[in-house]
Design an enzyme around this catalytic site. Structure first.
Site, PDB file in Angstrom:
ATOM      1  CG  HIS A   1      29.878  48.160  49.316  1.00 12.74           C
ATOM      2  ND1 HIS A   1      30.052  49.227  50.176  1.00 12.74           N
ATOM      3  CD2 HIS A   1      30.910  47.244  49.685  1.00 12.74           C
ATOM      4  CE1 HIS A   1      31.158  49.106  51.037  1.00 12.74           C
ATOM      5  NE2 HIS A   1      31.745  47.935  50.682  1.00 12.74           N
TER       6      HIS A   1
ATOM      7  CB  CYS B   1      31.145  46.359  53.663  1.00 14.96           C
ATOM      8  SG  CYS B   1      32.700  47.015  54.228  1.00 14.96           S
TER       9      CYS B   1
ATOM     10  CG  ASN C   1      34.821  49.858  51.219  1.00 13.64           C
ATOM     11  OD1 ASN C   1      33.699  50.317  51.842  1.00 13.64           O
ATOM     12  ND2 ASN C   1      35.361  48.666  51.290  1.00 13.64           N
TER      13      ASN C   1
HETATM   14  O1  UT7 Z   1      34.029  46.485  51.476  1.00 14.17           O
HETATM   15  C1  UT7 Z   1      34.214  45.009  51.862  1.00 14.17           C
HETATM   16  C2  UT7 Z   1      34.610  44.251  50.908  1.00 14.17           C
HETATM   17  N1  UT7 Z   1      36.053  44.249  50.273  1.00 14.17           N
HETATM   18  C3  UT7 Z   1      36.323  44.200  49.298  1.00 14.17           C
HETATM   19  O2  UT7 Z   1      35.355  44.290  48.509  1.00 14.17           O
HETATM   20  C4  UT7 Z   1      37.704  44.422  48.791  1.00 14.17           C
HETATM   21  C5  UT7 Z   1      37.869  43.193  47.822  1.00 14.17           C
HETATM   22  N2  UT7 Z   1      39.281  43.122  47.360  1.00 14.17           N
HETATM   23  C6  UT7 Z   1      39.986  44.104  46.495  1.00 14.17           C
HETATM   24  O3  UT7 Z   1      39.206  44.923  46.247  1.00 14.17           O
HETATM   25  C7  UT7 Z   1      41.141  43.946  46.110  1.00 14.17           C
HETATM   26  O4  UT7 Z   1      41.630  42.479  46.107  1.00 14.17           O
HETATM   27  C8  UT7 Z   1      42.471  44.829  46.723  1.00 14.17           C
HETATM   28  C9  UT7 Z   1      42.060  46.315  45.956  1.00 14.17           C
HETATM   29  C10 UT7 Z   1      42.204  44.843  47.942  1.00 14.17           C
HETATM   30  C11 UT7 Z   1      43.654  44.278  45.967  1.00 14.17           C
HETATM   31  O5  UT7 Z   1      43.655  44.332  44.596  1.00 14.17           O
HETATM   32  P1  UT7 Z   1      44.267  42.897  43.837  1.00 14.17           P
HETATM   33  O6  UT7 Z   1      44.227  43.211  42.532  1.00 14.17           O
HETATM   34  O7  UT7 Z   1      43.534  41.700  44.560  1.00 14.17           O
HETATM   35  O8  UT7 Z   1      45.799  42.919  44.530  1.00 14.17           O
HETATM   36  P2  UT7 Z   1      46.796  42.116  45.190  1.00 14.17           P
HETATM   37  O9  UT7 Z   1      46.204  41.835  46.793  1.00 14.17           O
HETATM   38  O10 UT7 Z   1      46.684  40.396  44.652  1.00 14.17           O
HETATM   39  O11 UT7 Z   1      48.077  42.585  45.264  1.00 14.17           O
HETATM   40  C12 UT7 Z   1      48.572  42.713  43.899  1.00 14.17           C
HETATM   41  C13 UT7 Z   1      49.989  43.446  44.330  1.00 14.17           C
HETATM   42  C14 UT7 Z   1      51.006  42.429  45.501  1.00 14.17           C
HETATM   43  O12 UT7 Z   1      52.237  42.668  45.332  1.00 14.17           O
HETATM   44  P3  UT7 Z   1      52.913  41.111  44.770  1.00 14.17           P
HETATM   45  O13 UT7 Z   1      52.676  40.009  45.787  1.00 14.17           O
HETATM   46  O14 UT7 Z   1      52.209  40.869  43.536  1.00 14.17           O
HETATM   47  O15 UT7 Z   1      54.344  41.648  44.829  1.00 14.17           O
HETATM   48  C15 UT7 Z   1      50.655  43.346  46.644  1.00 14.17           C
HETATM   49  O16 UT7 Z   1      51.540  43.187  47.595  1.00 14.17           O
HETATM   50  O17 UT7 Z   1      50.061  44.410  44.652  1.00 14.17           O
HETATM   51  C16 UT7 Z   1      50.505  44.880  46.074  1.00 14.17           C
HETATM   52  N3  UT7 Z   1      49.799  45.769  46.834  1.00 14.17           N
HETATM   53  C17 UT7 Z   1      50.088  47.159  46.439  1.00 14.17           C
HETATM   54  N4  UT7 Z   1      51.090  47.952  45.699  1.00 14.17           N
HETATM   55  C18 UT7 Z   1      51.147  49.154  45.737  1.00 14.17           C
HETATM   56  C19 UT7 Z   1      49.078  45.823  47.446  1.00 14.17           C
HETATM   57  N5  UT7 Z   1      48.286  46.545  47.818  1.00 14.17           N
HETATM   58  C20 UT7 Z   1      49.152  47.716  47.310  1.00 14.17           C
HETATM   59  C21 UT7 Z   1      49.223  49.126  47.317  1.00 14.17           C
HETATM   60  N6  UT7 Z   1      50.054  49.676  46.516  1.00 14.17           N
HETATM   61  N7  UT7 Z   1      48.295  49.855  48.121  1.00 14.17           N
END
Ligand code: UT7
Length: 323
Positions: A250, A114, A280
């Site tokens: 980005h 990225c 992304n």
């Molecule tokens: O380009 C390269 C660089 N990449 C990035 O910059 C990405 C960086 N990371 C992020 O943008 C975020 O961490 C994400 C968008 C990937 C995830 O957001 P988050 O607020 O960190 O969520 P999380 O991973 O802590 O997940 C929260 C909850 C989890 O459920 P539990 O364990 O709390 O029950 C996940 O399983 O949301 C759940 N979850 C979803 N729910 C519905 C994860 N993906 C999804 C989904 N739909 N697609």
């Protein structure tokens, strides 16, 4: 006098197929509401079957060349930032060369995931500053839809396909930060974090693999490292956040974009945001945002821009340029 790499043209290409968040609700446990709230993404484009990275890259390049008023053979070097080249080799850049009908110069790919476009811009700047090239076509192009695990809701809703391109040309400046062109760059990587964002396949394992990410961990690094690198390159140019006209970040997550802008003391009215429409697109996201920002009339000649990105590696960096 100082030789500067000045942007003469910018362009982009997005594949026709637009996929709204709601489409994922049919196949995985997710919702439009979750995706919007956690990422800012509303839709993304996916390449058609058989459509390749080099094809999209060449279309973006043609648009950038048109704006620059240049022909392919005016270009000395083509750099394509991508992690999703058509073939293992030759490079996507040589394929772009062939598609454009360009019969001179040299071409190569840069792979910094990225952060690829920022790394490619810095390399193009070095080629121009050292006199090895006068005109460089810098492209970011990706087909990340080909490395998605469609059963993994934590990654498959985040990414999209597309391409963006910028034509840089050598121009003499007076060596101050009032010059047009690239004023400073800052590149970093730290392979100790290779396991938090990677593809679990590759040539030497004879598989293509799927993208795997520990989102929370990457998020934590992103909010810290993006502001750091932006401050570092601004400091190298003798500038500060309040002099920035546009952050062109980005486009991974609106929450990361907002946090970085806040740390830089730049209001969201001075940030080019396209993540809602593109998702992304990895190395394509910054040139896509540059092109859209220019087309919207946000970015104007003479504006001070900061681009910043982080991705797998981890690799991260920033470029300060006066448009
Ligand atoms: O380009 C390269 C660089 N990449 C990035 O910059 C990405 C960086 N990371 C992020 O943008 C975020 O961490 C994400 C968008 C990937 C995830 O957001 P988050 O607020 O960190 O969520 P999380 O991973 O802590 O997940 C929260 C909850 C989890 O459920 P539990 O364990 O709390 O029950 C996940 O399983 O949301 C759940 N979850 C979803 N729910 C519905 C994860 N993906 C999804 C989904 N739909 N697609």
């Amino acid at each position: 006098m100082t030789t500067r790499a000045v942007a003469r043209g910018v362009g982009h290409y997005l594949p026709d197929r637009i996929v709204p968040n709601s489409e994922f609700e049919e196949s995985i446990e997710t919702s439009d509401e979750w995706i919007r709230a956690r990422t800012g993404i509303e839709r993304r484009h996916f390449a058609a079957e058989g459509q390749t990275t080099s094809e999209m890259a060449a279309l973006a390049a043609e648009a950038a060349l048109k704006m620059a008023g240049m022909e392919p053979d005016d270009i000395d070097a083509v750099i394509v930032a991508t992690s999703t080249a058509d073939l293992t080799f030759p490079s996507a850049a040589t394929m772009v060369q062939e598609r454009l009908g360009m019969t001179r110069g040299f071409a190569f790919d840069v792979q910094a995931v990225c952060a690829g476009f920022v790394f490619a811009l810095a390399n193009a700047n070095a080629l121009i500053a050292s006199g090895q090239a006068e005109r460089v076509l810098v492209i970011g192009a990706e087909t990340f839809s080909r490395i998605m695990d469609w059963s993994d809701r934590t990654t498959c809703v985040l990414f999209g396909d597309g391409a963006g391109a910028v034509v840089l040309e050598a121009a003499e400046g007076d060596g101050t930060n009032a010059d047009r062109g690239i004023l400073a760059t800052d590149l970093n990587s730290d392979g100790r974090h290779k396991d938090i964002l990677y593809v679990d396949g590759g040539v030497s394992t004879q598989t293509t693999g799927y993208l795997r990410m520990q989102g929370k961990e990457v998020f934590r690094h992103a909010v810290e490292k993006l502001a750091q690198t932006a401050h570092a390159s601004l400091a190298k140019a003798g500038l500060s956040g309040d002099e920035v006209d546009w952050i062109v970040p980005h486009q991974a997550n609106l929450r990361i974009i907002k946090s970085t802008a806040q740390k830089m003391g730049v209001g969201m009215d001075r940030v080019v945001v396209t993540v809602q429409d593109h998702g992304n697109t990895s190395a394509a996201s910054i040139p896509l945002a540059l092109s859209v920002g220019v087309a919207r009339g946000q970015i104007k000649q003479g504006d001070l821009l900061v681009t910043e990105a982080i991705g797998g590696g981890l690799a991260w960096g920033s470029v300060v340029l006066r448009w």
